[in-house]
Design an enzyme around this catalytic site. Structure first.
Site, PDB file in Angstrom:
ATOM      1  N   THR A  16      30.955  41.126  48.043  1.00 12.45           N
ATOM      2  CA  THR A  16      31.638  40.329  49.428  1.00 12.45           C
ATOM      3  C   THR A  16      30.708  41.497  50.413  1.00 12.45           C
ATOM      4  O   THR A  16      30.650  40.727  51.486  1.00 12.45           O
ATOM      5  CB  THR A  16      33.715  41.247  49.213  1.00 12.45           C
ATOM      6  OG1 THR A  16      33.997  40.183  48.642  1.00 12.45           O
ATOM      7  CG2 THR A  16      34.191  40.775  51.119  1.00 12.45           C
ATOM      8  N   SER A  61      29.911  39.646  41.372  1.00  8.16           N
ATOM      9  CA  SER A  61      29.892  40.855  40.284  1.00  8.16           C
ATOM     10  C   SER A  61      30.653  39.988  39.400  1.00  8.16           C
ATOM     11  O   SER A  61      31.201  40.678  38.042  1.00  8.16           O
ATOM     12  CB  SER A  61      30.983  41.826  40.713  1.00  8.16           C
ATOM     13  OG  SER A  61      32.298  41.614  40.479  1.00  8.16           O
ATOM     14  N   THR A  75      33.821  43.761  43.998  1.00  6.93           N
ATOM     15  CA  THR A  75      34.566  44.666  43.861  1.00  6.93           C
ATOM     16  C   THR A  75      35.596  44.290  42.472  1.00  6.93           C
ATOM     17  O   THR A  75      35.520  45.423  41.531  1.00  6.93           O
ATOM     18  CB  THR A  75      36.179  45.009  44.117  1.00  6.93           C
ATOM     19  OG1 THR A  75      36.202  43.713  44.798  1.00  6.93           O
ATOM     20  CG2 THR A  75      35.485  45.618  45.470  1.00  6.93           C
ATOM     21  N   ASP A  76      35.506  43.224  41.427  1.00 11.33           N
ATOM     22  CA  ASP A  76      35.870  42.706  40.436  1.00 11.33           C
ATOM     23  C   ASP A  76      35.206  42.838  39.335  1.00 11.33           C
ATOM     24  O   ASP A  76      36.150  43.286  38.122  1.00 11.33           O
ATOM     25  CB  ASP A  76      35.332  41.139  40.252  1.00 11.33           C
ATOM     26  CG  ASP A  76      36.254  40.067  41.765  1.00 11.33           C
ATOM     27  OD1 ASP A  76      37.118  41.227  42.707  1.00 11.33           O
ATOM     28  OD2 ASP A  76      36.081  39.241  41.691  1.00 11.33           O
ATOM     29  N   THR A  93      46.477  52.176  25.099  1.00 17.67           N
ATOM     30  CA  THR A  93      47.748  51.540  25.746  1.00 17.67           C
ATOM     31  C   THR A  93      47.112  50.682  26.496  1.00 17.67           C
ATOM     32  O   THR A  93      46.542  50.621  27.438  1.00 17.67           O
ATOM     33  CB  THR A  93      48.126  52.124  26.295  1.00 17.67           C
ATOM     34  OG1 THR A  93      48.916  52.075  27.205  1.00 17.67           O
ATOM     35  CG2 THR A  93      47.196  53.848  26.989  1.00 17.67           C
ATOM     36  N   GLN A  94      47.942  49.575  26.663  1.00 16.61           N
ATOM     37  CA  GLN A  94      48.575  48.385  28.051  1.00 16.61           C
ATOM     38  C   GLN A  94      48.864  48.643  29.405  1.00 16.61           C
ATOM     39  O   GLN A  94      48.346  48.887  30.531  1.00 16.61           O
ATOM     40  CB  GLN A  94      48.959  47.348  28.115  1.00 16.61           C
ATOM     41  CG  GLN A  94      48.902  46.328  26.621  1.00 16.61           C
ATOM     42  CD  GLN A  94      49.516  45.284  26.340  1.00 16.61           C
ATOM     43  OE1 GLN A  94      50.804  44.695  27.125  1.00 16.61           O
ATOM     44  NE2 GLN A  94      49.662  44.416  25.314  1.00 16.61           N
ATOM     45  N   CYS A  95      49.118  50.663  29.209  1.00 19.15           N
ATOM     46  CA  CYS A  95      50.034  50.973  30.306  1.00 19.15           C
ATOM     47  C   CYS A  95      48.579  51.210  31.162  1.00 19.15           C
ATOM     48  O   CYS A  95      47.558  52.381  30.002  1.00 19.15           O
ATOM     49  CB  CYS A  95      50.335  52.275  29.697  1.00 19.15           C
ATOM     50  SG  CYS A  95      52.686  52.010  28.738  1.00 19.15           S
TER      51      CYS A  95
END
Ligand code: ASP
Length: 351
Positions: free
Chosen positions: A18, A63, A94-95, A282-284
């Site tokens: 962007t 990106s 940024t992606d 971990t997903q956290c």
């Protein structure tokens, strides 16, 4: 002339995203700006007291189209121009910026100069754009040196919305806010306000006796297996059974927990017996894996899964690709290095 008085130089590599787009006057659609247009929008670039040389990709890319060969191209560009510049800035969408920053941190071993990735949420040509501030400060940080002429932050970093983060600790957290990134498990290396405040105790400094080494071999035979309540045996086996698979990130719950179904443990064990490396993440977004803290992670230990501590998924998947590429069939070394902090990407308790 003292080191401080010398004109600093920065190589500014444009990959796209962007930040380097402009809005078409007639259709309103976003499309890549050409470099002439970019310079018209940002005359400040050439009045900062820093020599900025621009190197645009042709074509500029979103990106989402970033990939390992392009990471390697970027690492080579930095390596080839290393002696000519004091620092490097890469503008990037940024992606997937956190993946590229992580990959570059592994590819540029013993880096002694800043490589700062930045971008923006609004294109450079839009009045309220965050592009100018992000880019100008990133350039200033890339050129910043101490009295002896050493880089203040000789790391691959992401600079976004007033924060300088270690690149391999970042995650894109918001698709709309100007503060698009966060480093959940590591404090920022600098904060930019009226002054730029650096936190040297958080920075990784290279061994100045060792030269920069380029390590761009990548093995893409990796996968991410994200657990969810109700995930089927079929799904897990399909992923672990991918032909040629060498390493998997298993995204677990909380402190690294997984369902206690016998079939899951069996499937993981079978994969481990085929020499597939499985790392528990971990997903956290914040906090660390602690294998064995709950009974629900004991199965994983038994199946040969190793802990990823507090690493991000972006850093873990790129580290896997890099370690497998560099170490070939030496799975023991890859397993050991996955549990080692190579360049600040994870916290390892020293006992
Ligand atoms: N899709 C864009 C990209 O990642 C978004 C951005 O630049 O912020 O290239």
């Amino acid at each position: 002339m003292s080191e401080r008085e010398k004109i600093k130089s920065v190589l500014l590599i444009f990959t796209g995203g962007t930040i380097s787009m402009t809005q078409d006057k007639d259709t309103g659609a976003l499309r890549p700006a050409d470099m002439k247009q970019f310079q018209e929008y940002m005359p400040e670039l050439f009045h900062s007291g820093i020599r900025v040389d621009m190197l645009p990709f042709d074509p500029l890319i979103d990106s989402s189209d970033m990939n390992p060969p392009i990471w390697s191209k970027l690492a080579n560009l930095i390596y080839d121009n290393y002696e000519r510049y004091d620092g490097f800035v890469i503008t990037h969408g940024t992606d997937t910026m956190a993946y590229t920053a992580s990959a570059l941190s592994f590819m540029l071993e013993n880096l002694g100069k800043p490589v700062i990735l930045t971008g923006s949420q609004l294109p450079i040509g839009v009045l309220r754009s965050d592009a100018k501030e992000n880019l100008l400060t990133a350039i200033e940080i890339a050129a910043e040196q101490d009295e002896e002429g050493n880089a203040v932050v000789p790391e691959v970093c992401i600079f976004f919305e007033a924060r300088l983060y270690r690149g391999n600790r970042c995650t894109k957290k918001n698709s709309e806010h100007f503060a698009a990134f966060k480093s959940y498990n590591y404090e920022p290396l600098a904060i930019a306000g009226v002054h730029i405040h650096y936190f040297p105790h958080l920075v990784n400094y290279p061994d100045t006796k060792k030269p920069l080494r380029l390590r761009t071999k990548i093995d893409q035979n990796v996968a991410i297996l994200k657990l969810f309540p109700g995930i089927s045996e079929k799904t897990v086996k399909a992923i672990l059974g991918i032909e040629g698979l060498r390493a998997v990130v298993i995204e677990t719950y909380g402190a690294g927990n997984a369902p206690s179904d016998a079939w899951l443990c069996e499937a993981l064990k079978t994969a481990a017996e085929k020499d597939i490396i499985i790392v528990n993440k971990t997903q956290c977004v914040s906090g660390s894996v602690e294998m064995g803290r709950y009974e629900t992670s004991l199965n994983l230990v038994e199946a040969g899964v190793i802990g990823g501590n507090d690493i991000t998924t972006e850093a873990l998947i790129t580290k896997m690709m890099y370690l497998l590429g560099e170490n070939g069939d030496d799975t023991q070394t890859v397993r050991r290095l996955l549990q080692t902090n190579l360049c600040g990407e994870m916290t390892v308790e020293v006992s």
